[in-house]
Design a protein around this motif. Structure first.
Motif, PDB file in Angstrom:
ATOM      1  N   LEU A 199       0.866  -1.184   0.000  1.00  0.00           N
ATOM      2  CA  LEU A 199       0.000   0.000   0.000  1.00  0.00           C
ATOM      3  C   LEU A 199       0.896   1.224   0.000  1.00  0.00           C
ATOM      4  O   LEU A 199       1.757   1.376   0.880  1.00  0.00           O
ATOM      5  N   VAL A 200       0.717   2.082  -1.000  1.00  0.00           N
ATOM      6  CA  VAL A 200       1.463   3.342  -1.063  1.00  0.00           C
ATOM      7  C   VAL A 200       0.449   4.484  -1.059  1.00  0.00           C
ATOM      8  O   VAL A 200      -0.523   4.455  -1.819  1.00  0.00           O
ATOM      9  N   VAL A 201       0.672   5.458  -0.199  1.00  0.00           N
ATOM     10  CA  VAL A 201      -0.275   6.567  -0.063  1.00  0.00           C
ATOM     11  C   VAL A 201       0.468   7.899  -0.182  1.00  0.00           C
ATOM     12  O   VAL A 201       1.533   8.082   0.420  1.00  0.00           O
ATOM     13  N   LEU A 202      -0.117   8.801  -0.943  1.00  0.00           N
ATOM     14  CA  LEU A 202       0.393  10.171  -1.063  1.00  0.00           C
ATOM     15  C   LEU A 202      -0.734  11.131  -0.717  1.00  0.00           C
ATOM     16  O   LEU A 202      -1.831  11.043  -1.266  1.00  0.00           O
ATOM     17  N   MET A 203      -0.444  12.029   0.202  1.00  0.00           N
ATOM     18  CA  MET A 203      -1.413  13.059   0.568  1.00  0.00           C
ATOM     19  C   MET A 203      -0.719  14.413   0.488  1.00  0.00           C
ATOM     20  O   MET A 203       0.394  14.568   1.003  1.00  0.00           O
ATOM     21  N   ASP A 204      -1.332  15.366  -0.185  1.00  0.00           N
ATOM     22  CA  ASP A 204      -0.805  16.728  -0.186  1.00  0.00           C
ATOM     23  C   ASP A 204      -1.954  17.701   0.063  1.00  0.00           C
ATOM     24  O   ASP A 204      -3.095  17.462  -0.337  1.00  0.00           O
ATOM     25  N   LYS A 205      -1.613  18.780   0.744  1.00  0.00           N
ATOM     26  CA  LYS A 205      -2.662  19.708   1.186  1.00  0.00           C
ATOM     27  C   LYS A 205      -2.148  21.140   1.177  1.00  0.00           C
ATOM     28  O   LYS A 205      -1.047  21.416   1.657  1.00  0.00           O
ATOM     29  N   THR A 206      -2.955  22.032   0.627  1.00  0.00           N
ATOM     30  CA  THR A 206      -2.712  23.469   0.745  1.00  0.00           C
ATOM     31  C   THR A 206      -3.787  24.048   1.651  1.00  0.00           C
ATOM     32  O   THR A 206      -4.977  23.889   1.392  1.00  0.00           O
ATOM     33  N   ARG A 207      -3.345  24.690   2.703  1.00  0.00           N
ATOM     34  CA  ARG A 207      -4.267  25.214   3.710  1.00  0.00           C
ATOM     35  C   ARG A 207      -3.995  26.704   3.901  1.00  0.00           C
ATOM     36  O   ARG A 207      -2.868  27.099   4.227  1.00  0.00           O
ATOM     37  N   GLU A 208      -5.008  27.515   3.689  1.00  0.00           N
ATOM     38  CA  GLU A 208      -4.876  28.955   3.894  1.00  0.00           C
ATOM     39  C   GLU A 208      -5.795  29.389   5.025  1.00  0.00           C
ATOM     40  O   GLU A 208      -6.982  29.027   5.052  1.00  0.00           O
ATOM     41  N   VAL A 209      -5.232  30.151   5.963  1.00  0.00           N
ATOM     42  CA  VAL A 209      -6.012  30.603   7.121  1.00  0.00           C
ATOM     43  C   VAL A 209      -5.874  32.105   7.289  1.00  0.00           C
ATOM     44  O   VAL A 209      -4.867  32.712   6.915  1.00  0.00           O
ATOM     45  N   LEU A 210      -6.931  32.690   7.835  1.00  0.00           N
ATOM     46  CA  LEU A 210      -6.957  34.105   8.199  1.00  0.00           C
ATOM     47  C   LEU A 210      -7.587  34.202   9.578  1.00  0.00           C
ATOM     48  O   LEU A 210      -8.689  33.681   9.797  1.00  0.00           O
ATOM     49  N   ILE A 211      -6.879  34.818  10.509  1.00  0.00           N
ATOM     50  CA  ILE A 211      -7.385  34.973  11.877  1.00  0.00           C
ATOM     51  C   ILE A 211      -7.422  36.456  12.223  1.00  0.00           C
ATOM     52  O   ILE A 211      -6.413  37.160  12.075  1.00  0.00           O
ATOM     53  N   ILE A 212      -8.576  36.928  12.659  1.00  0.00           N
ATOM     54  CA  ILE A 212      -8.738  38.324  13.090  1.00  0.00           C
ATOM     55  C   ILE A 212      -9.396  38.305  14.465  1.00  0.00           C
ATOM     56  O   ILE A 212     -10.432  37.660  14.648  1.00  0.00           O
TER      57      ILE A 212
END
Length: 467
Positions: free
Chosen positions: A147-160
């Motif tokens: 079993l080979v797994v690839l996960m990639d993620k782009t996460r953008e956050v804004l905190i005020i």
């Protein structure tokens, strides 16, 4: 519903003062708007083909109020000014306007990558998976499952928040692993190896998919020839390759301030006390570039920082988010993290590790008359209240007269975290890292753990009674 991400951010920046003013209208110490947009791709390659592809975008806003030590929270994927005001009013239980500061601090962060994960297609990702699968299968008929797994993620956050602080961060992460099962016709053994970090796909230039597959398969095949682990108390030498499973589980969680405040930590009330060998210093540091637990700001907008927890054996600090910091009247250490906008933040580790010492790892082994050498830890569990732990040894060996002799299997390592740290009598000058997803109260966040080569005078090895 607004159509673009930038228009959502513009709305929040423009209207945050109004929303926060409604949020604080019923009183309270802290108010916050948290926006998140995540793009994730996860591919499973099994049975010589792509078995599963998950791709999607999730976007939403969470609004939080801290009042008199309690948290009030609401979230939505319907990001309109009217809806956000409605949530703010519901949380505050008021219709007036409360005090809000503006423009006191602005932070913006971004992951710098060479090969952008958002610029590559599914075919590019699939080729990486195929390469690992083919290498694993090349070891012959003993390899039964890959079993080979690839996960990639782009996460953008804004905190005020109501304190006048605004923070933005763009985080790009890659996680890759190979999991294999081998058999000689009588015994099944598993091998596993992973790779990942706050990086782009250039991570595979340093460690190709084939290398990860090699390590996983060789580990599994080695265990086919292993002897059953003996049971009893042994000196344990933990290789830096073992990763930081023990420091994360048996020590790290106990140093999270929320658990300390609830009386669920063995380290409660022990600041300033000697809790480990003078050879042991423990750090949590989210500011390290490229690691899986790294970021520019945490999920409460607090800048990433290095926190010294244990200094030469003495407990000198805990990890804090904003809420736990308020309760202890201290500053947050930048450890407020959440799985997504749908969850409240809580105290979480980032990159947690034992600092390297002065000993040569080879000399530590040579100086060990009889014991167990742990190269790779598996899963386990810990009781944070007592510090007691049980961990699987995925790859381990017996040490006799200062030499590694034969591999052992079906071994469990049992002990007590604080006692094990007290029993450390040698610390190597090396440092090995391992990635993971840390679970707590139903939330998972990316972390990295590390340790140098360590020798612990005595731990219980659960195996077979051979005597």
């Amino acid at each position: 519903m607004l159509q673009t991400q930038e228009s959502v951010k513009d709305l929040l920046k423009e209207k945050a003062g109004y929303i926060l003013s409604y949020l604080m209208s019923g009183g309270g110490q802290y108010g916050e708007i948290f926006y998140e947009r995540s793009r994730i791709c996860r591919i499973h390659f099994e049975n010589n083909k792509v078995e599963k592809v998950q791709w999607g975008i999730d976007e939403g806003v969470g609004i939080r109020l801290i009042k008199d030590g309690k948290t009030y929270y609401g979230y939505t994927t319907d990001i309109t000014f009217e809806n956000l005001v409605q949530i703010a009013k519901a949380l505050s239980m008021g219709n007036a306007c409360g005090p809000v500061a503006v423009g006191k601090r602005y932070i913006r962060g971004k992951t710098h990558v060479e090969i952008d994960i958002d610029a590559q297609d599914i075919a590019y990702r699939t080729e990486l998976l195929k390469r690992a699968n083919e290498r694993a299968r090349s070891y012959g008929d003993k390899v039964k499952q890959v079993l080979v797994v690839l996960m990639d993620k782009t996460r953008e956050v804004l905190i005020i928040n109501n304190l006048g602080e605004t923070a933005e961060d763009e985080q790009k992460r890659v996680v890759f692993f190979t999991d294999v099962v081998v058999s000689d016709g009588h015994t099944l053994q598993r091998g596993y190896e992973s790779l990942g970090g706050l990086r782009g796909f250039e991570i595979f230039k340093e460690k190709p998919p084939e290398l990860i597959a090699d390590i996983a398969v060789k580990r599994a095949l080695l265990m086919l020839s292993a002897k059953p682990a003996p049971a009893g108390s042994f000196t344990v030498v933990m290789s830096s390759q073992a990763g930081g499973t023990m420091i994360h589980e048996a020590v790290g969680h106990g140093l999270e301030a929320d658990l300390v405040q609830k009386g669920l930590s063995v380290y409660k009330g022990r600041l300033g006390e000697k809790v480990a060998s003078e050879l042991v210093s423990v750090v949590d540091d989210a500011s390290l570039e490229g690691y899986n637990g790294s970021f520019t700001v945490d999920d409460e907008g607090v800048p990433a920082q290095r926190t010294l927890l244990i200094d030469k054996g003495y407990l000198v600090g805990y990890m804090y988010d904003r809420l736990s910091a308020m309760k202890d009247k201290v500053g947050s250490t930048g450890n407020g993290r959440r799985q997504s906008y749908a969850y409240v933040p809580m105290v979480r580790m980032t990159n947690t590790f034992i600092l390297p010492g002065k000993d040569n790892p080879d000399d530590i082994l040579k100086d060990t008359k009889r014991g167990v050498y742990v190269v790779k830890m598996g899963g386990g569990e810990v009781n944070t209240l007592t510090g007691d732990f049980v961990f699987e040894i995925m790859e381990g060996y017996l040490i006799e007269n200062g030499e590694i002799t034969y591999p052992i299997r079906s071994a469990m390592l049992m002990g007590n975290g604080p006692r094990a740290l007290q029993d450390v009598d040698a610390v190597g000058n090396d440092l090995g890292w391992s990635i993971g997803t840390c679970g707590k109260d139903g939330q998972g966040v990316p972390v990295t753990d590390a340790q140098p080569t360590l020798r612990i005078r005595s731990l219980v090895l659960g195996g077979y009674d051979v005597g």
